[in-house]
Design an enzyme around this catalytic site. Structure first.
Site, mmCIF file in Angstrom:
data_model
loop_
_atom_site.group_PDB
_atom_site.id
_atom_site.type_symbol
_atom_site.label_atom_id
_atom_site.label_comp_id
_atom_site.label_asym_id
_atom_site.label_seq_id
_atom_site.Cartn_x
_atom_site.Cartn_y
_atom_site.Cartn_z
ATOM 1 N N SER A 1 0.851 -1.180 0.000
ATOM 2 C CA SER A 1 0.000 0.000 0.000
ATOM 3 C C SER A 1 0.895 1.240 0.000
ATOM 4 O O SER A 1 1.853 1.314 0.774
ATOM 5 C CB SER A 1 -0.892 -0.009 1.250
ATOM 6 O OG SER A 1 -1.680 1.160 1.282
ATOM 7 N N LYS B 1 1.030 1.930 -6.997
ATOM 8 C CA LYS B 1 0.290 1.139 -7.994
ATOM 9 C C LYS B 1 -0.782 1.984 -8.695
ATOM 10 O O LYS B 1 -0.852 2.015 -9.916
ATOM 11 C CB LYS B 1 -0.376 -0.080 -7.310
ATOM 12 C CG LYS B 1 0.619 -1.023 -6.641
ATOM 13 C CD LYS B 1 -0.073 -2.192 -5.980
ATOM 14 C CE LYS B 1 -0.994 -1.817 -4.830
ATOM 15 N NZ LYS B 1 -0.301 -1.085 -3.710
ATOM 16 N N THR B 2 -1.618 2.655 -7.902
ATOM 17 C CA THR B 2 -2.710 3.439 -8.490
ATOM 18 C C THR B 2 -2.167 4.568 -9.351
ATOM 19 O O THR B 2 -2.639 4.801 -10.467
ATOM 20 C CB THR B 2 -3.609 4.015 -7.367
ATOM 21 O OG1 THR B 2 -4.191 2.919 -6.657
ATOM 22 C CG2 THR B 2 -4.714 4.889 -7.921
ATOM 23 N N SER C 1 -2.097 -7.716 -3.794
ATOM 24 C CA SER C 1 -1.874 -9.140 -4.097
ATOM 25 C C SER C 1 -0.592 -9.659 -3.438
ATOM 26 O O SER C 1 0.391 -9.938 -4.121
ATOM 27 C CB SER C 1 -1.886 -9.403 -5.608
ATOM 28 O OG SER C 1 -1.302 -8.396 -6.374
HETATM 29 P P1 ADP Z 1 -0.833 2.408 -4.007
HETATM 30 O O1 ADP Z 1 -1.865 2.396 -5.106
HETATM 31 O O2 ADP Z 1 0.292 1.449 -4.279
HETATM 32 O O3 ADP Z 1 -1.421 2.227 -2.638
HETATM 33 P P2 ADP Z 1 -0.703 5.230 -4.560
HETATM 34 O O4 ADP Z 1 -0.459 5.329 -6.039
HETATM 35 O O5 ADP Z 1 -2.108 5.437 -4.067
HETATM 36 O O6 ADP Z 1 -0.138 3.829 -4.025
HETATM 37 O O7 ADP Z 1 0.225 6.252 -3.778
HETATM 38 C C1 ADP Z 1 1.594 6.396 -4.079
HETATM 39 C C2 ADP Z 1 2.083 7.772 -3.653
HETATM 40 O O8 ADP Z 1 3.468 7.878 -3.946
HETATM 41 C C3 ADP Z 1 1.383 8.901 -4.391
HETATM 42 O O9 ADP Z 1 1.173 9.973 -3.495
HETATM 43 C C4 ADP Z 1 2.409 9.286 -5.479
HETATM 44 O O10 ADP Z 1 2.307 10.644 -5.843
HETATM 45 C C5 ADP Z 1 3.723 9.018 -4.750
HETATM 46 N N1 ADP Z 1 4.857 8.721 -5.653
HETATM 47 C C6 ADP Z 1 6.076 9.297 -5.575
HETATM 48 N N2 ADP Z 1 6.906 8.837 -6.542
HETATM 49 C C7 ADP Z 1 6.191 7.941 -7.251
HETATM 50 C C8 ADP Z 1 6.506 7.115 -8.382
HETATM 51 N N3 ADP Z 1 7.714 7.128 -8.976
HETATM 52 N N4 ADP Z 1 5.544 6.283 -8.836
HETATM 53 C C9 ADP Z 1 4.335 6.260 -8.249
HETATM 54 N N5 ADP Z 1 3.973 7.008 -7.178
HETATM 55 C C10 ADP Z 1 4.897 7.862 -6.676
#
Ligand code: ADP
Length: 178
Positions: free
Chosen positions: A20, A24-25, A92
């Site tokens: 988390s 990913k999102t 996952s």
């Molecule tokens: P997940 O879906 O894995 O829970 P999110 O995408 O919701 O994660 O959150 C990831 C956070 O990390 C976001 O605030 C995003 O802006 C930040 N972030 C910083 N660098 C990156 C990167 N290289 N790729 C993806 N997210 C990043």
């Protein structure tokens, strides 16, 4: 992350796994926009929406999590075999079930969204780590539930070290035939 030459008109399942807050999102959304710009049918299956719909009522036991992952794999397969680019963003956490999908589904690409737990926890995008640490949430992946890292992913995105743009530009060399 492309499937240019040999799979030009077929679907593909881009399966983003990771802790988390790993990204990913964020990466899935960027990938989705990129594909839409190219006029390819694309569907994003994101963990939060899945839990509220397809897997509503399931808990955090190992069995329930495996059921959740299998259901998403089933839907992803239905879509991809009809030419859709499917982007799955789902923690996952268990290796065996990811390997099961990888070996049974066509055009399955395992993408490890890799960020250290400390980084994910510092980001704490949804405040869930704080709740897990204070005991408000039980069985939270990375805190009191395991995350089994992929041993041989097709692509790894190091989101603490690379930009989103760098991550999205990554290609699967086998699939791209490069
Ligand atoms: P997940 O879906 O894995 O829970 P999110 O995408 O919701 O994660 O959150 C990831 C956070 O990390 C976001 O605030 C995003 O802006 C930040 N972030 C910083 N660098 C990156 C990167 N290289 N790729 C993806 N997210 C990043």
């Amino acid at each position: 992350m492309t499937n240019d030459s040999p799979l030009k008109n077929s679907g593909i399942i881009l399966w983003l796994t990771g802790l988390s807050g790993a990204g990913k999102t964020t990466i899935a959304q960027h990938l989705e926009h990129k594909r839409q710009e190219r006029d390819r049918p694309v569907e994003r299956l994101d963990g939060d929406a899945i839990c509220q719909n397809l897997s509503k009522g399931l808990g955090f036991s190992r069995e329930d999590q495996d059921t959740n992952v299998r259901r998403v794999g089933y839907v992803a397969n239905l879509l991809s075999r009809n030419g859709v680019i499917v982007i799955v963003a789902l923690i996952s956490p268990y290796r065996s079930i990811r390997d099961e999908l990888r070996s049974t589904l066509n055009h399955f690409v395992e993408i490890y969204i890799n960020a250290p737990l400390e980084v994910c926890e510092a980001r704490d995008v949804k405040g869930l780590y704080a709740k897990a640490r204070s005991g408000q949430i039980k069985s939270f992946t990375g805190v009191d539930d395991p995350y089994e890292t992929p041993l041989n992913p097709d692509i790894t995105c190091y989101t603490a070290a690379e930009t989103v743009e760098e991550n999205v530009a990554k290609k699967n060399h086998d699939l791209a035939g490069e």
